[in-house]
Design a protein around this motif. Sequence first.
Motif, PDB file in Angstrom:
ATOM      1  N   ILE A 198      29.188  64.474  38.153  1.00  0.00           N
ATOM      2  CA  ILE A 198      29.195  65.560  38.357  1.00  0.00           C
ATOM      3  C   ILE A 198      28.692  66.019  39.921  1.00  0.00           C
ATOM      4  O   ILE A 198      27.778  65.358  40.279  1.00  0.00           O
ATOM      5  N   ASN A 199      29.401  66.573  40.536  1.00  0.00           N
ATOM      6  CA  ASN A 199      29.067  66.975  41.875  1.00  0.00           C
ATOM      7  C   ASN A 199      28.916  65.684  42.955  1.00  0.00           C
ATOM      8  O   ASN A 199      27.909  65.646  43.644  1.00  0.00           O
ATOM      9  N   LEU A 200      29.658  64.551  42.706  1.00  0.00           N
ATOM     10  CA  LEU A 200      29.595  63.398  43.695  1.00  0.00           C
ATOM     11  C   LEU A 200      29.712  64.057  45.000  1.00  0.00           C
ATOM     12  O   LEU A 200      30.723  64.291  45.319  1.00  0.00           O
ATOM     13  N   GLN A 201      29.102  63.511  45.827  1.00  0.00           N
ATOM     14  CA  GLN A 201      29.316  63.712  47.488  1.00  0.00           C
ATOM     15  C   GLN A 201      28.817  62.460  48.094  1.00  0.00           C
ATOM     16  O   GLN A 201      27.983  61.635  47.677  1.00  0.00           O
ATOM     17  N   LYS A 202      29.457  62.230  49.295  1.00  0.00           N
ATOM     18  CA  LYS A 202      29.317  60.816  49.899  1.00  0.00           C
ATOM     19  C   LYS A 202      29.829  61.006  51.460  1.00  0.00           C
ATOM     20  O   LYS A 202      30.834  61.629  51.555  1.00  0.00           O
ATOM     21  N   SER A 203      29.077  60.953  52.433  1.00  0.00           N
ATOM     22  CA  SER A 203      29.452  61.001  53.931  1.00  0.00           C
ATOM     23  C   SER A 203      29.246  59.846  54.602  1.00  0.00           C
ATOM     24  O   SER A 203      28.431  59.034  54.350  1.00  0.00           O
ATOM     25  N   TYR A 204      29.989  59.575  55.767  1.00  0.00           N
ATOM     26  CA  TYR A 204      29.797  58.402  56.570  1.00  0.00           C
ATOM     27  C   TYR A 204      29.873  59.101  58.120  1.00  0.00           C
ATOM     28  O   TYR A 204      30.732  59.784  58.297  1.00  0.00           O
ATOM     29  N   ASN A 205      28.893  58.987  58.641  1.00  0.00           N
ATOM     30  CA  ASN A 205      28.850  59.175  60.247  1.00  0.00           C
ATOM     31  C   ASN A 205      29.006  60.752  60.285  1.00  0.00           C
ATOM     32  O   ASN A 205      29.878  61.564  61.050  1.00  0.00           O
ATOM     33  N   LYS A 206      28.222  61.473  59.335  1.00  0.00           N
ATOM     34  CA  LYS A 206      28.430  62.804  59.035  1.00  0.00           C
ATOM     35  C   LYS A 206      29.498  63.492  58.813  1.00  0.00           C
ATOM     36  O   LYS A 206      29.735  64.855  58.863  1.00  0.00           O
ATOM     37  N   ARG A 207      30.659  62.680  58.143  1.00  0.00           N
ATOM     38  CA  ARG A 207      31.712  63.150  57.711  1.00  0.00           C
ATOM     39  C   ARG A 207      31.842  63.018  56.470  1.00  0.00           C
ATOM     40  O   ARG A 207      31.881  61.837  55.822  1.00  0.00           O
TER      41      ARG A 207
ATOM     42  N   THR B  50      34.921  57.083  45.653  1.00  0.00           N
ATOM     43  CA  THR B  50      34.717  57.531  44.402  1.00  0.00           C
ATOM     44  C   THR B  50      34.467  56.313  43.401  1.00  0.00           C
ATOM     45  O   THR B  50      33.541  56.528  42.624  1.00  0.00           O
ATOM     46  N   LEU B  51      35.185  55.506  43.189  1.00  0.00           N
ATOM     47  CA  LEU B  51      35.398  54.594  42.164  1.00  0.00           C
ATOM     48  C   LEU B  51      34.227  53.396  42.420  1.00  0.00           C
ATOM     49  O   LEU B  51      33.523  52.968  41.485  1.00  0.00           O
ATOM     50  N   GLU B  52      33.934  53.241  43.681  1.00  0.00           N
ATOM     51  CA  GLU B  52      32.827  52.170  44.130  1.00  0.00           C
ATOM     52  C   GLU B  52      31.518  52.937  43.701  1.00  0.00           C
ATOM     53  O   GLU B  52      30.554  52.153  43.273  1.00  0.00           O
ATOM     54  N   ILE B  53      31.504  54.232  43.808  1.00  0.00           N
ATOM     55  CA  ILE B  53      30.243  54.937  43.555  1.00  0.00           C
ATOM     56  C   ILE B  53      29.982  54.730  41.827  1.00  0.00           C
ATOM     57  O   ILE B  53      28.751  54.446  41.366  1.00  0.00           O
ATOM     58  N   LEU B  54      31.059  55.049  41.194  1.00  0.00           N
ATOM     59  CA  LEU B  54      31.113  54.929  39.623  1.00  0.00           C
ATOM     60  C   LEU B  54      30.554  53.477  39.147  1.00  0.00           C
ATOM     61  O   LEU B  54      29.860  53.397  38.137  1.00  0.00           O
ATOM     62  N   ILE B  55      31.077  52.534  39.644  1.00  0.00           N
ATOM     63  CA  ILE B  55      30.780  51.113  39.379  1.00  0.00           C
ATOM     64  C   ILE B  55      29.506  50.466  40.109  1.00  0.00           C
ATOM     65  O   ILE B  55      29.090  49.529  39.555  1.00  0.00           O
ATOM     66  N   GLY B  56      28.909  51.448  40.701  1.00  0.00           N
ATOM     67  CA  GLY B  56      27.572  50.845  41.213  1.00  0.00           C
ATOM     68  C   GLY B  56      27.605  50.009  42.530  1.00  0.00           C
ATOM     69  O   GLY B  56      26.506  49.600  42.956  1.00  0.00           O
ATOM     70  N   LEU B  57      28.721  50.277  43.257  1.00  0.00           N
ATOM     71  CA  LEU B  57      28.878  49.259  44.538  1.00  0.00           C
ATOM     72  C   LEU B  57      28.419  50.172  45.714  1.00  0.00           C
ATOM     73  O   LEU B  57      28.058  49.597  46.901  1.00  0.00           O
TER      74      LEU B  57
END
Length: 239
Positions: free
Chosen positions: A6-15, A44-51
């Motif tokens: 639900i509502n996954l968000q990820k940023s790198y270098n403010k992007r 997204t997939l790396e977040i789901l599998i815990g990496l």
Amino acid sequence: MYIQAINLQKSYNKRKIVKGIHLEIGQGEILAVIGPNGAGKSTTLEILIGLRKADAGEINYWLDAYKEKIGVQLQAAPFFVGLNAFENLKLFAAFYKKKLTDCQVNDMLKICGLYDVRKVDASKLSGGQQKRLAISIALIHNPDLIFLDEPTAALDPRARQEIHHLIKQLHKQNKTVVFTSHDMDEVDKLATRVMMIDEGEIIAQGNPSALCREHHVSNLEQLYLKLAIGGERNVSSNF
């Protein structure tokens, strides 16, 4: 339901690379995750599998010890130098506390077309053989949910057929397979559901045939070109 995000968000270098993604992965499906390079699929997939850890959002798994029931094949295969294919499989099984007989390990090698090279140092296998060994490692602990990152990339036609057959056999065993691919013909042959990600958002998802009808195209390649590259979408950002 295996995973609900639900509502996954990820940023790198403010992007922002992942922009509020909502998704579900159900039991027994073959889910193809497609989209341009840098669209946010891998993150997204790396977040789901815990990496990787999401900056925001919630992930619900079907059980607490979910990592023990997930198999992952990544582009960078984690082989142990100096160990052959058989020894690598045996070692990875031990990591999962699986005491497999030599016959069971050999059976997995046969399934993935590696039995004849089982005594070859993993570092000396061809690129396609290393890919198949990585898939063997992902399956050695009999997981319920399997993530495959471009499982047939760099494989010859016969090897691709073998991997396609393996994925279909896993589906018959009620395993859930999530894979990424840039080969839309492959996706059409294998996937029961497609999820297209572009610029950090899911822009389409559903049964491949139904999606094509909905968007008035005759195949997945046309759908991909229409939604991810054509029209009003700007995909110049390469993340």
